[in-house]
Design an enzyme around this catalytic site. Structure first.
Site, short mmCIF file in Angstrom:
data_model
loop_
_atom_site.label_atom_id
_atom_site.label_comp_id
_atom_site.label_asym_id
_atom_site.label_seq_id
_atom_site.Cartn_x
_atom_site.Cartn_y
_atom_site.Cartn_z
N CYS A 272 21.23 56.91 66.71
CA CYS A 272 22.40 56.02 66.77
C CYS A 272 22.02 54.57 67.05
O CYS A 272 22.47 53.66 66.35
CB CYS A 272 23.40 56.54 67.79
SG CYS A 272 22.84 56.50 69.51
N HIS B 35 25.73 56.83 73.43
CA HIS B 35 25.96 56.77 71.98
C HIS B 35 26.53 55.41 71.61
O HIS B 35 27.19 54.75 72.43
CB HIS B 35 26.92 57.88 71.53
CG HIS B 35 27.00 58.03 70.04
ND1 HIS B 35 25.96 58.53 69.29
CD2 HIS B 35 27.98 57.72 69.15
CE1 HIS B 35 26.29 58.54 68.01
NE2 HIS B 35 27.51 58.05 67.90
N HIS C 296 28.10 55.20 62.06
CA HIS C 296 27.18 55.63 63.12
C HIS C 296 26.33 56.80 62.63
O HIS C 296 26.61 57.43 61.62
CB HIS C 296 27.95 56.01 64.39
CG HIS C 296 28.71 57.31 64.30
ND1 HIS C 296 28.82 58.19 65.35
CD2 HIS C 296 29.40 57.88 63.26
CE1 HIS C 296 29.54 59.24 64.99
NE2 HIS C 296 29.91 59.07 63.73
#
Length: 360
Positions: free
Chosen positions: A274, A322, A334
């Site tokens: 990520c 994240h 993402h």
């Protein structure tokens, strides 16, 4: 209908289509009832109810979130290791240069000593004081002063260079210790990442194909439910910011990676995690940012959701484990987790911690 409503409608349509595909060929032609002589055996009931499968989904999501946090720890240790390795190389060069400089200064000091020996062991001042020639005495005063100053400068430089060399050596030793400590951190984080991912993969591998399809549908339903609630809250009612030039370049890079697989620790070009995706996107926009989502949250300027614009980074979960890039109309791009590809998703489909702006 404005762009946000269009985006919401599109997400709703995708979810509806996904629900249709997960329940089989809803629009297929009717199949005639089988004759008594050719009746098919009754289908076996599913092993998991939806409630039980939802618990499996939550377990898998928790494992992948823990793996994500460990991945951040691994990436940070790796970044620090690279930094310390570079510092050690710099110090090693400084040590070599310092040793060469000390050797040169010692040669010069030796040359001065040899000159004094050739003059009978007397320093220049004593030689002039014993001279019977006044002109020679007066002419040599400046040379004596210059020689004394040169000797003093030489000794001072030699002393300073030796002190610097000791400092470089101590710094190099300290950096080696940090380097080894970070390697230990990396090894521990890697072990934890692999353990969490293997546990999640084991849970999923024990499911039958139809159950895995249902699991994916439950994932999609949970994300859609969270996104709908977020949009209904009016969170982006006033969001209308335009991307900066750098932000637009970052968005263009990130969206061009859609479809590439998530791999923990990866920074492209074939796969990403990520924060690998977001850091590389902003690097492509010529704005380097921290490597990990936790460091991005800690170090980059924070802004209110109402003020966000395409290119801003949305940080997720309480541990900042994240990150996704806002692309406008309530959506992010993402890299979700192992087993998934870089994709577009609803910005509110996960628990938002906050928003940061790399080019503020």
């Amino acid at each position: 209908m404005n762009r946000r409503h269009c985006a919401t409608a599109a997400i709703t349509l995708v979810c509806a289509l996904a629900m249709l595909t997960s329940t089989g060929q809803a629009a297929a032609a009717p199949v005639p009832d089988p004759s008594p002589s050719a009746s098919a055996p009754a289908a076996s009931p599913p092993r998991y109810s939806n409630a039980e499968l939802e618990k499996v989904r939550e377990q898998i999501e928790t494992l992948y979130r823990k793996a994500g946090a460990a991945t951040d720890a691994y990436n940070l240790a790796e970044e620090q290791t690279k930094k310390q390795s570079g510092e050690i190389v710099r110090l090693a060069k400084a040590i070599v240069d310092g040793q060469a400089r000390i050797a040169e200064l010692k040669d010069r000091a030796g040359a001065q000593a040899r000159e004094q020996y050739r003059n009978g062991g007397l320093p220049p001042g004593a030689q002039l004081a014993l001279s019977n020639n006044p002109k020679l005495f007066l002419d040599g005063i400046n040379k004596v002063r210059q020689s004394q100053q040169a000797s003093k400068t030489l000794l001072a430089e030699l002393d300073q260079t030796q002190q610097d060399l000791e400092t470089y050596t101590q710094d190099a030793s300290a950096n080696w210790e940090k380097l080894e400590a970070n390697r230990v951190k990396q090894a521990k984080a890697k072990k934890k990442i692999n353990a969490q991912i293997k546990a999640a993969e084991k849970l999923e591998s024990e499911l039958e194909d139809k159950e895995r399809d249902r699991l994916r549908q439950l994932e999609a339903d949970a994300a859609a439910k969270a996104q709908t609630a977020w949009l209904s809250s009016g969170a982006i009612k006033d969001v209308s910011g335009e991307a900066s030039a750098a932000g637009a370049a970052a968005v263009a890079f990130a969206t061009a990676q859609i479809g590439k697989p998530y791999v923990w620790g990866a920074e492209g070009p074939r796969s990403y995690d990520c924060s690998g995706l977001t850091s590389q996107a902003w690097l492509a926009a010529k704005r380097p940012i921290p490597r990990t989502s936790q460091e991005q949250w800690r170090l980059l300027p924070r802004i209110a959701i109402k003020d966000m614009r395409p290119g801003d980074l949305i940080i997720y979960h309480a541990d900042a484990s994240h990150v996704g890039m806002y692309v406008g109309d309530g959506a992010i791009v993402h890299a979700p987790r192992p087993g998934r590809n870089v994709t577009l998703a609803g910005a509110g489909s996960m628990k938002i911690l906050g928003v940061v702006r790399p080019d503020k």
